[in-house]
Scaffold this motif. Structure first.
Motif, PDB file in Angstrom:
ATOM      1  N   SER A 223       7.212 -31.315  31.240  1.00 49.39           N
ATOM      2  CA  SER A 223       5.973 -30.553  31.179  1.00 49.39           C
ATOM      3  C   SER A 223       6.248 -29.242  30.454  1.00 49.39           C
ATOM      4  N   GLU A 224       5.281 -28.782  29.687  1.00 46.03           N
ATOM      5  CA  GLU A 224       5.423 -27.519  28.968  1.00 46.03           C
ATOM      6  C   GLU A 224       4.122 -26.739  29.051  1.00 46.03           C
TER       7      GLU A 224
ATOM      8  N   LEU B  31       7.799 -35.959  38.585  1.00 47.01           N
ATOM      9  CA  LEU B  31       8.984 -35.349  37.986  1.00 47.01           C
ATOM     10  C   LEU B  31       9.520 -36.118  36.786  1.00 47.01           C
TER      11      LEU B  31
ATOM     12  N   ILE C 218       9.743 -27.495  31.253  1.00 50.13           N
ATOM     13  CA  ILE C 218      10.201 -28.123  32.487  1.00 50.13           C
ATOM     14  C   ILE C 218      10.677 -29.534  32.150  1.00 50.13           C
TER      15      ILE C 218
ATOM     16  N   GLY D 102      11.876 -33.384  32.548  1.00 50.95           N
ATOM     17  CA  GLY D 102      11.673 -34.541  33.398  1.00 50.95           C
ATOM     18  C   GLY D 102      13.026 -35.130  33.774  1.00 50.95           C
TER      19      GLY D 102
ATOM     20  N   TRP E 224      16.544 -27.564  34.971  1.00 46.29           N
ATOM     21  CA  TRP E 224      15.186 -28.095  34.953  1.00 46.29           C
ATOM     22  C   TRP E 224      14.189 -27.208  34.209  1.00 46.29           C
ATOM     23  N   VAL E 225      14.316 -25.895  34.360  1.00 45.39           N
ATOM     24  CA  VAL E 225      13.249 -24.984  33.942  1.00 45.39           C
ATOM     25  C   VAL E 225      13.787 -23.880  33.036  1.00 45.39           C
TER      26      VAL E 225
ATOM     27  N   ARG F 257       6.213 -26.676  37.976  1.00 44.34           N
ATOM     28  CA  ARG F 257       5.183 -27.602  37.502  1.00 44.34           C
ATOM     29  C   ARG F 257       3.830 -27.294  38.154  1.00 44.34           C
TER      30      ARG F 257
ATOM     31  N   ALA G 299      11.779 -27.160  39.934  1.00 45.70           N
ATOM     32  CA  ALA G 299      11.018 -27.916  38.938  1.00 45.70           C
ATOM     33  C   ALA G 299       9.635 -28.253  39.471  1.00 45.70           C
TER      34      ALA G 299
ATOM     35  N   VAL H 194       2.438 -24.268  36.392  1.00 43.23           N
ATOM     36  CA  VAL H 194       1.874 -24.623  35.093  1.00 43.23           C
ATOM     37  C   VAL H 194       0.506 -25.277  35.269  1.00 43.23           C
TER      38      VAL H 194
END
Length: 270
Positions: A21-22, A17, A223, A225, A258-259, A201, A197, A204
């Motif tokens: 992230s994308e 976490l 997303i 961190g 988070w998202v 993740r 999140a 993804v």
């Protein structure tokens, strides 16, 4: 005996976490423009951090180096504290990293903070027009037609922005931005907080594993961190006039801390 395993699992979770992230995020950016110019269109001070912070923070790190603009269409003066809320918005955008000369707040008599009023799409389009044209905006980011919280001011924005884009397209304007809306999720996943999140993740990772490149239908996903989450929390706390008890619950449990997931808002032909 379980403690070492729990500690190891917690350490693994935190390591996963910690970093953002994308996925398919370049879909938001017009790659023919150098740099891309992204306008965040919001209704009230605090929208930028309550809903859109994962995207703002991720775009600031993007290798495409987009220019990020913010346009807020009201001062949030429903309770008579509009001037105070303007100052809070300034502090929040400072924390999120939007430059001072790329952010504006509008005072329009027909675009006032009102939880019972849907704003007129034509007025929104006309207010938005000079900012889009003068700054050569390539992408407009805003709410979808559910507005995340069903606030009528929120879901007025994509309709007004769509009206402008349709007008620019019909007049053969040389620069017509694309319009993207933040996806409203159902109530249960909306308030799953940190687990959302983790699940996003995993989604993804699985999509990236199954396809070498995103499909045209893949949603752009940002997303945050843990450091981004803490930055978002600081930006929210800058809106001290809004910090009722339920705002702290929101900070704890909201998926939008988070998202962010985006979909392109297609302008319907007449």
């Amino acid at each position: 005996m379980l403690f070492p395993y729990l500690l190891a699992a917690l350490s693994l979770l935190l390591s996963v976490l910690y970093k953002p992230s994308e996925f398919n995020t370049n879909a938001l950016l017009e790659q023919t423009a150098s740099p891309p110019r992204v306008l965040l269109l919001t209704a009230h001070p605090d929208d930028e951090c309550f809903f859109f912070a994962p995207t703002i923070l991720a775009l600031r790190r993007s290798s495409s180096s987009p220019e990020i603009f913010s346009l807020c269409l009201s001062s949030g003066n429903a309770d008579g504290i509009g001037e105070r809320r303007k100052g809070e918005l300034v502090r929040s955008l400072d924390i999120l990293g939007v430059e001072k000369d790329k952010r504006w707040i509008i005072e329009h008599p027909q675009l006032q903070d009102n939880i019972t009023q849907q704003w007129d799409a034509e007025i929104i389009a006309e207010v938005l027009r000079p900012f889009v044209i003068e700054h050569h905006i390539t992408s407009v980011l805003t709410f979808d037609i559910k507005g995340i919280s069903l606030h009528p001011n929120h879901f007025s924005l994509p309709l007004g922005a769509s009206r402008l884009i349709k007008s620019l397209s019909s007049s053969s304007h040389t620069s017509v931005p694309r319009l993207f809306s933040l996806v409203t999720v159902p109530v249960l996943p909306k308030y799953t907080g940190l687990p959302s999140a983790v699940l996003a993740r995993l989604g993804v990772i699985s999509e990236a594993f199954l396809a070498f490149e995103p499909s045209v239908d893949s949603l752009p996903v940002f997303i945050s961190g843990i450091p981004d989450y803490l930055t978002t929390a600081r930006a929210i706390l800058a809106h001290d006039s809004q910090m009722a008890w339920f705002r702290y619950l929101y900070m704890t449990f909201s998926r939008y801390m988070w998202v962010n997931e985006w979909i392109e808002f297609k302008t319907q032909e007449s």
